[in-house]
Write an enzyme that holds these catalytic residues in place. Structure first.
Site, PDB file in Angstrom:
ATOM      1  CB  CYS A   2      -0.877   0.014   1.245  1.00 12.43           C
ATOM      2  SG  CYS A   2      -2.026  -1.342   1.348  1.00 12.43           S
ATOM      3  NE  ARG A  27       4.216   1.994  -1.646  1.00 10.70           N
ATOM      4  CZ  ARG A  27       5.127   1.950  -0.657  1.00 10.70           C
ATOM      5  NH1 ARG A  27       6.323   2.454  -0.884  1.00 10.70           N
ATOM      6  NH2 ARG A  27       4.866   1.439   0.523  1.00 10.70           N
ATOM      7  CD1 TRP A  74      -0.737  -4.932  -4.457  1.00 14.35           C
ATOM      8  CD2 TRP A  74       0.319  -5.754  -2.660  1.00 14.35           C
ATOM      9  NE1 TRP A  74      -0.036  -6.039  -4.853  1.00 14.35           N
ATOM     10  CE2 TRP A  74       0.608  -6.578  -3.779  1.00 14.35           C
ATOM     11  CE3 TRP A  74       0.866  -6.085  -1.443  1.00 14.35           C
ATOM     12  CZ2 TRP A  74       1.434  -7.688  -3.694  1.00 14.35           C
ATOM     13  CZ3 TRP A  74       1.689  -7.202  -1.358  1.00 14.35           C
ATOM     14  CH2 TRP A  74       1.959  -7.992  -2.464  1.00 14.35           C
ATOM     15  CG  ASN A  98       2.218   0.330   3.708  1.00 15.67           C
ATOM     16  OD1 ASN A  98       1.758  -0.734   3.275  1.00 15.67           O
ATOM     17  ND2 ASN A  98       3.511   0.611   3.672  1.00 15.67           N
ATOM     18  N   GLY A  99       0.481  -1.569   5.989  1.00 12.89           N
ATOM     19  CA  GLY A  99       1.053  -2.552   6.907  1.00 12.89           C
ATOM     20  C   GLY A  99       0.011  -3.579   7.307  1.00 12.89           C
ATOM     21  CD  GLU A 483      20.273 -10.309  -9.900  1.00  9.09           C
ATOM     22  OE1 GLU A 483      20.107 -10.921  -8.824  1.00  9.09           O
ATOM     23  OE2 GLU A 483      19.576  -9.335 -10.222  1.00  9.09           O
ATOM     24  CE  LYS A 487      16.489  -8.598 -11.464  1.00 10.73           C
ATOM     25  NZ  LYS A 487      16.983  -9.076 -10.280  1.00 10.73           N
ATOM     26  CD  GLU A 490      12.935 -10.045  -9.454  1.00  4.47           C
ATOM     27  OE1 GLU A 490      12.290  -9.605  -8.503  1.00  4.47           O
ATOM     28  OE2 GLU A 490      14.135  -9.804  -9.611  1.00  4.47           O
ATOM     29  CG  HIS A 506      28.326 -32.911  -7.918  1.00  8.62           C
ATOM     30  ND1 HIS A 506      29.080 -33.972  -7.497  1.00  8.62           N
ATOM     31  CD2 HIS A 506      29.193 -31.991  -8.400  1.00  8.62           C
ATOM     32  CE1 HIS A 506      30.368 -33.716  -7.678  1.00  8.62           C
ATOM     33  NE2 HIS A 506      30.462 -32.521  -8.218  1.00  8.62           N
ATOM     34  CE  LYS A 604      13.146  -1.568  -6.089  1.00  9.48           C
ATOM     35  NZ  LYS A 604      13.972  -2.403  -6.984  1.00  9.48           N
TER      36      LYS A 604
END
Ligand code: AGP
Length: 609
Positions: A2, A27, A74, A98-99, A483, A487, A490, A506, A604
């Site tokens: 949010c 967001r 959100w 928010n939370g 990495e 990418k 996600e 292995h 984020k």
């Protein structure tokens, strides 16, 4: 996540609120709303939908008001709906939040038993009802607010306005970031800096359990629990970000813009200390006795920052010859870490608000370690709680998928390793001079790697429907394989695994079958021959080899696709090898119609554990 905003001052509050909310769209959200106070009291307009749709339901012409709060939601508790949108109001109190309020069910049961009527399924709605109850019990507004919020368990950032106090706003932080913007005869609050960049570059970052009382002429700061006043104006921090930095500026997505910003952001992070890397140690707050007496480093981070930490280990052990442990921040405190004298803990966090990384940093500090944070956001919690800070200069990173912040972190780690190596006598000044000149060439080399964008976009066309990927790397490029896989996961929602190529025999080689895309990082370094063997193994089993290399001529014919990158020093190769992987993930995600900047299920900054 949010987003909350608030405005009080001389300007038109509604226009500021709507503009600030739009700057928080990155967001992700499913509904939006504002509350403002006009002559008749508090008016609330909210809707399940986007801010443009919210604007459609506002009165025309817009009333001229000077105080208000706003919210992008959100959904966590309660499905996306107009009723569950914020602001929530009861008894002349309007609230944005928010939370997560962990104990809201018991609080709501109590309020229902007292005859309160609820209009939503949200946790948030208990707040205005509890404040209103305090007022009916004869408490002052501030006392009702502090008593209410002190009784909540969980993490939150809250904005509050009241019909009875038309010239005042309240902002409270407990676990979710909240920043106060300072203007001329006007003040703002917001969940994140980009919301306020057009209005201010001076901010105060609230700490947990702090309550801010805002009027058009001034601000008071106090502890929510003790009511002890705190210094406010002395804590103002100047942020040299511009509004344009937080806008797409012609790119289709923030992520693509941020990929292309990397030559500049690496240079910006470099330029500050490249002349005298040891100044980085001093200016970050690391005292001489810590750096000279250093015996071990422990680095904690999450996600892409964790991958940067893994690269940092190669750099620091090679250049400074100091032991380095790297831990996932979310695991760190569960191994009851041993922290001996001469241990420095480094947390790496773009946002400076990641709950797991903050928890690890606090755990280390509690165990007596000196702490350094490598962080991209001035005034963030991590930067305020660590003993010393090394800021990256990536500017606001809006895309959920970290790109420019990641390479800025590697830049900071490279400079840190070089500075430590010089200070500890492991790098001669001649070697340092040579290495610095190689590092200064990196922005240009990244620019060269970016020229492969069109080629990678074409390559992505034949890869966007694959169900699984393998990414293989060795040495300092092993973390880049992790990495690259992250990418793709996600933003394109494709299962991908990064592996140390030596691990293939292995187990993972069992995964290789006809057409499996295997992205192989094979710069012409000391490990090239071994990577070539991996390529043969994959090819022999029908896998599709996509090779990232600076030496295509040395490759066998058994490579299906080659992306050539510029050759750089081994220790600097992650700067370059990550670029095609960022672009590949981006183009595959676009081809799959994914929301590149706001991928599903992700935020984020992960401010909850
Ligand atoms: C990376 O693309 C992700 N957005 C995520 O893994 C991120 O790196 C992680 O959440 C850590 O965030 P931080 O750097 O702000 O702590």
């Amino acid at each position: 996540m949010c987003g909350i905003v608030g405005y009080i001052g001389k300007d038109d509050a509604i226009t500021v609120l709507l503009d600030s909310l739009k700057r928080l769209e990155y967001r992700g959200y499913d509904s939006a709303g504002i509350a403002y106070r006009n002559g008749k009291g508090i008016e609330i307009f909210k809707i399940k939908g986007k801010i443009d749709e919210l604007q459609q339901i506002l009165p025309t012409p817009l009333p001229s008001v000077n105080v208000g709060i706003g919210h992008t939601r959100w959904a966590t508790h309660g499905a996306p709906s107009t009723e569950n949108s914020h602001p929530h109001c009861a008894g002349g109190i309007a609230v944005v939040h928010n939370g997560i309020i962990e104990n809201f069910r018991s609080l709501k049961m109590q309020l229902l038993a007292e005859g309160c009527e609820f209009s939503s399924d949200t946790d948030t709605e208990v707040i205005p009802h509890m404040i209103s109850r305090g007022l009916t019990q004869g408490k002052s507004l501030k006392d009702a607010i502090t008593e209410t919020l002190s009784g909540l368990r969980g993490t939150f950032a809250v904005g509050i306005m009241s019909e009875t106090h038309p010239s005042t706003l309240f902002a409270v932080r407990k676990g979710s970031p909240l920043v106060i913007g300072i203007g001329t005869e006007e003040f703002f609050f917001a969940s994140d800096i980009p919301a306020l960049l057009p209005y201010s570059q001076e901010f105060v970052f609230l700490e947990d359990d702090q309550m801010c009382t805002l009027t058009a002429t001034g601000v008071e700061l106090e502890c929510l629990k003790t009511r002890q006043p705190s210094l406010f104006y002395e804590r103002i921090m100047k942020v040299d970000w511009t509004p344009a930095m937080a806008e797409k500026e012609g790119y289709d997505h923030f992520m693509l813009k941020e990929i292309y910003e990397q030559p500049r952001t690496v240079a910006d992070t470099c330029v500050e200390w490249i002349k005298d890397p040891q100044r980085l140690l001093d200016e970050s707050g690391l005292t001489m006795d810590i750096t000279v007496g250093l015996r071990r480093l422990q680095i904690v981070a999450c996600g892409s920052s964790y991958h940067a930490a893994l690269i940092g280990r190669y750099l620091i052990e090679r250049l400074a010859r100091v032991f380095v442990d790297v831990d996932l921040a979310s695991e760190y405190r569960y191994r009851h870490p041993i922290i001996e004298k001469g241990t420095l803990i480094i947390s790496i966090t773009q946002s400076g608000e990641t709950a797991d990384t903050l928890a690890a940093q606090r755990e280390a500090k509690h165990r007596g370690a000196a702490t350094l944070t490598i962080c991209n956001v001035v005034g963030s919690t991590s930067s305020r709680e660590a003993d010393s800070v090394l800021y990256t200069r990536a500017g606001p990173e809006i895309g959920v998928a970290s790109t420019k912040a990641f390479t800025a972190q590697i830049t900071a780690l490279t400079l840190f390793a070089l500075a430590l190596g010089i200070r500890r006598g492991k790098v001669t000044l001649k070697e340092a001079t040579n290495f610095k000149s190689l590092l200064m060439e990196i922005p240009g080399m990244i620019q060269e790697a970016l020229k492969k964008d069109a080629e990678i976009r074409d390559l992505a066309k034949g890869l966007s429907q694959a169900k699984d990927y393998l990414y293989l790397g060795r040495g300092i490029n092993y973390p880049i394989s992790l990495e690259g896989a992250l990418k793709l996961k996600e933003i394109a929602y494709i299962h991908a695994e990064g592996y140390a190529a030596g691990e293939m025999k292995h187990g993972p080689i069992a995964l290789v079958d006809e057409g499996l895309p295997v992205v192989v990082l094979a710069p012409k370094d000391e490990l090239f021959e071994k990577m070539s063997s991996n390529i043969e193994e994959v090819n022999a089993r029908g896998g599709r080899v996509i090779c990232i290399t600076d030496e295509p001529g040395s490759l066998s014919r058994n490579v299906d696709n080659v992306i050539q990158i510029p050759r750089v020093h081994y220790l600097l190769s992650p700067f370059i090898s990550v670029i095609p992987l960022q672009l590949l993930a981006y183009h595959v995600a676009v081809l799959r119609g994914c929301n590149v900047d706001q991928p599903r299920n992700l935020a984020k900054s992960v401010t909850v554990e």
